[in-house]
Write a protein that holds these residues in place. Structure first.
Motif, PDB file in Angstrom:
ATOM      1  N   ALA A  65     -45.480  32.602  21.257  1.00  0.00           N
ATOM      2  CA  ALA A  65     -44.257  32.419  20.463  1.00  0.00           C
ATOM      3  C   ALA A  65     -43.584  31.099  20.807  1.00  0.00           C
ATOM      4  O   ALA A  65     -43.021  30.438  19.926  1.00  0.00           O
ATOM      5  N   LEU A  66     -43.653  30.694  22.069  1.00  0.00           N
ATOM      6  CA  LEU A  66     -43.086  29.407  22.457  1.00  0.00           C
ATOM      7  C   LEU A  66     -43.833  28.266  21.764  1.00  0.00           C
ATOM      8  O   LEU A  66     -43.220  27.317  21.269  1.00  0.00           O
ATOM      9  N   LEU A  67     -45.146  28.381  21.706  1.00  0.00           N
ATOM     10  CA  LEU A  67     -45.933  27.354  21.015  1.00  0.00           C
ATOM     11  C   LEU A  67     -45.600  27.302  19.523  1.00  0.00           C
ATOM     12  O   LEU A  67     -45.452  26.220  18.948  1.00  0.00           O
ATOM     13  N   VAL A  68     -45.482  28.467  18.893  1.00  0.00           N
ATOM     14  CA  VAL A  68     -45.103  28.522  17.482  1.00  0.00           C
ATOM     15  C   VAL A  68     -43.702  27.931  17.302  1.00  0.00           C
ATOM     16  O   VAL A  68     -43.460  27.126  16.387  1.00  0.00           O
ATOM     17  N   GLY A  69     -42.780  28.320  18.181  1.00  0.00           N
ATOM     18  CA  GLY A  69     -41.414  27.794  18.109  1.00  0.00           C
ATOM     19  C   GLY A  69     -41.365  26.293  18.308  1.00  0.00           C
ATOM     20  O   GLY A  69     -40.606  25.584  17.627  1.00  0.00           O
ATOM     21  N   MET A  70     -42.191  25.777  19.221  1.00  0.00           N
ATOM     22  CA  MET A  70     -42.233  24.324  19.435  1.00  0.00           C
ATOM     23  C   MET A  70     -42.751  23.615  18.188  1.00  0.00           C
ATOM     24  O   MET A  70     -42.270  22.524  17.835  1.00  0.00           O
ATOM     25  N   GLY A  71     -43.720  24.240  17.512  1.00  0.00           N
ATOM     26  CA  GLY A  71     -44.222  23.667  16.263  1.00  0.00           C
ATOM     27  C   GLY A  71     -43.153  23.643  15.186  1.00  0.00           C
ATOM     28  O   GLY A  71     -43.002  22.651  14.458  1.00  0.00           O
ATOM     29  N   MET A  72     -42.399  24.736  15.085  1.00  0.00           N
ATOM     30  CA  MET A  72     -41.320  24.793  14.094  1.00  0.00           C
ATOM     31  C   MET A  72     -40.216  23.795  14.435  1.00  0.00           C
ATOM     32  O   MET A  72     -39.626  23.181  13.542  1.00  0.00           O
ATOM     33  N   PHE A  73     -39.958  23.607  15.730  1.00  0.00           N
ATOM     34  CA  PHE A  73     -38.974  22.614  16.161  1.00  0.00           C
ATOM     35  C   PHE A  73     -39.464  21.210  15.832  1.00  0.00           C
ATOM     36  O   PHE A  73     -38.709  20.377  15.320  1.00  0.00           O
ATOM     37  N   ALA A  74     -40.745  20.936  16.100  1.00  0.00           N
ATOM     38  CA  ALA A  74     -41.316  19.621  15.801  1.00  0.00           C
ATOM     39  C   ALA A  74     -41.267  19.319  14.308  1.00  0.00           C
ATOM     40  O   ALA A  74     -41.094  18.165  13.903  1.00  0.00           O
ATOM     41  N   ALA A  75     -41.411  20.357  13.485  1.00  0.00           N
ATOM     42  CA  ALA A  75     -41.331  20.190  12.029  1.00  0.00           C
ATOM     43  C   ALA A  75     -39.883  20.128  11.548  1.00  0.00           C
ATOM     44  O   ALA A  75     -39.633  19.991  10.353  1.00  0.00           O
ATOM     45  N   ASN A  76     -38.942  20.253  12.464  1.00  0.00           N
ATOM     46  CA  ASN A  76     -37.512  20.214  12.174  1.00  0.00           C
ATOM     47  C   ASN A  76     -37.065  21.392  11.301  1.00  0.00           C
ATOM     48  O   ASN A  76     -36.153  21.269  10.496  1.00  0.00           O
ATOM     49  N   TRP A  77     -37.744  22.525  11.482  1.00  0.00           N
ATOM     50  CA  TRP A  77     -37.372  23.739  10.752  1.00  0.00           C
ATOM     51  C   TRP A  77     -36.319  24.534  11.507  1.00  0.00           C
ATOM     52  O   TRP A  77     -35.528  25.247  10.894  1.00  0.00           O
ATOM     53  N   ILE A  78     -36.377  24.498  12.833  1.00  0.00           N
ATOM     54  CA  ILE A  78     -35.417  25.213  13.679  1.00  0.00           C
ATOM     55  C   ILE A  78     -35.013  24.300  14.825  1.00  0.00           C
ATOM     56  O   ILE A  78     -35.668  23.281  15.083  1.00  0.00           O
ATOM     57  N   GLY A  79     -33.972  24.685  15.525  1.00  0.00           N
ATOM     58  CA  GLY A  79     -33.525  23.921  16.679  1.00  0.00           C
ATOM     59  C   GLY A  79     -34.271  24.332  17.946  1.00  0.00           C
ATOM     60  O   GLY A  79     -34.971  25.347  17.979  1.00  0.00           O
ATOM     61  N   GLY A  80     -34.088  23.557  18.988  1.00  0.00           N
ATOM     62  CA  GLY A  80     -34.740  23.844  20.266  1.00  0.00           C
ATOM     63  C   GLY A  80     -34.280  25.151  20.884  1.00  0.00           C
ATOM     64  O   GLY A  80     -35.075  25.903  21.442  1.00  0.00           O
ATOM     65  N   GLY A  81     -33.001  25.449  20.771  1.00  0.00           N
ATOM     66  CA  GLY A  81     -32.482  26.714  21.293  1.00  0.00           C
ATOM     67  C   GLY A  81     -33.061  27.901  20.546  1.00  0.00           C
ATOM     68  O   GLY A  81     -33.347  28.941  21.134  1.00  0.00           O
ATOM     69  N   TRP A  95     -46.544  43.453  22.419  1.00  0.00           N
ATOM     70  CA  TRP A  95     -47.465  43.958  21.407  1.00  0.00           C
ATOM     71  C   TRP A  95     -47.217  45.432  21.168  1.00  0.00           C
ATOM     72  O   TRP A  95     -46.978  46.137  22.141  1.00  0.00           O
ATOM     73  N   PRO A  96     -47.228  45.944  20.011  1.00  0.00           N
ATOM     74  CA  PRO A  96     -47.506  45.342  18.706  1.00  0.00           C
ATOM     75  C   PRO A  96     -46.243  44.929  17.955  1.00  0.00           C
ATOM     76  O   PRO A  96     -46.317  44.536  16.801  1.00  0.00           O
ATOM     77  N   ALA A  97     -45.098  44.985  18.593  1.00  0.00           N
ATOM     78  CA  ALA A  97     -43.833  44.699  17.910  1.00  0.00           C
ATOM     79  C   ALA A  97     -43.679  43.233  17.512  1.00  0.00           C
ATOM     80  O   ALA A  97     -42.824  42.904  16.707  1.00  0.00           O
ATOM     81  N   ALA A  98     -44.513  42.350  18.045  1.00  0.00           N
ATOM     82  CA  ALA A  98     -44.385  40.919  17.756  1.00  0.00           C
ATOM     83  C   ALA A  98     -44.499  40.633  16.259  1.00  0.00           C
ATOM     84  O   ALA A  98     -43.749  39.821  15.713  1.00  0.00           O
TER      85      ALA A  98
END
Length: 170
Positions: A65-81, A95-98
């Motif tokens: 999830a951190l990697l996905v979040g970093m990708g979304m942050f890099a794409a400027n879709w979400i903030g770092g926080g 798992w499996p709630a993710a």
């Protein structure tokens, strides 16, 4: 022992609600919130009776999830926080709630975006203008979206399905 388990489980909803409130009022999520979630996960996981395999899977999901979040942050879709809160929440949910967490967060994000577009459309300009500074900032045209609110909604909606809540039998 069960009281301690439930007390530790309450850390999660309390911190994600605080994160949402901080994000909606200041457009920031302090690092201490995500860090506290990560630190509190360790005793909560150990005292929940979750197996080491389940705890390891939670850790792997948190890293993913951190990697996905970093990708979304890099794409400027979400903030770092937002990226850090997303990862910390995914760590707790495991798992499996993710998958349910991601779906609920996406739906809440869409609803939040539509709500903010409505707020920023001009219809509510008199109400926004007379509100506190954080409401004026929230209603400002072209403003950011406090995605921490959507993350908190997704996290709270899926928390009962989370690995630790299931392990305790909450």
């Amino acid at each position: 022992m069960q009281i301690i388990q439930f007390a530790l489980l309450l850390v999660f909803p309390a911190l994600v609600v605080i994160a949402a409130l901080k994000d909606v009022t200041s457009f920031t999520i302090p690092n201490w919130i995500s860090l506290a979630l990560i630190v509190a996960f360790v005793p909560a996981a150990l005292l929940s009776g979750a197996s080491l395999a389940a705890i390891g899977l939670c850790l792997a999901i948190g890293v993913g999830a951190l990697l996905v979040g970093m990708g979304m942050f890099a794409a400027n879709w979400i903030g770092g926080g937002d990226a850090k809160l997303f990862a910390a929440a995914a760590l707790w949910l495991g798992w499996p709630a993710a998958f349910s967490f991601m779906l609920a967060t996406g739906l809440a994000g869409g609803a939040l975006t539509l709500g903010l577009l409505s707020l920023r459309s001009g219809w509510f300009a008199p109400i926004v203008a007379g509100g506190p500074a954080w409401v004026r900032k929230l209603g400002a045209e072209g403003g950011d979206i406090p995605y921490g609110v959507a993350i908190a909604v997704g996290a709270l909606a899926t928390f009962p399905q989370g690995a630790l809540a299931v392990a305790i039998g909450a």
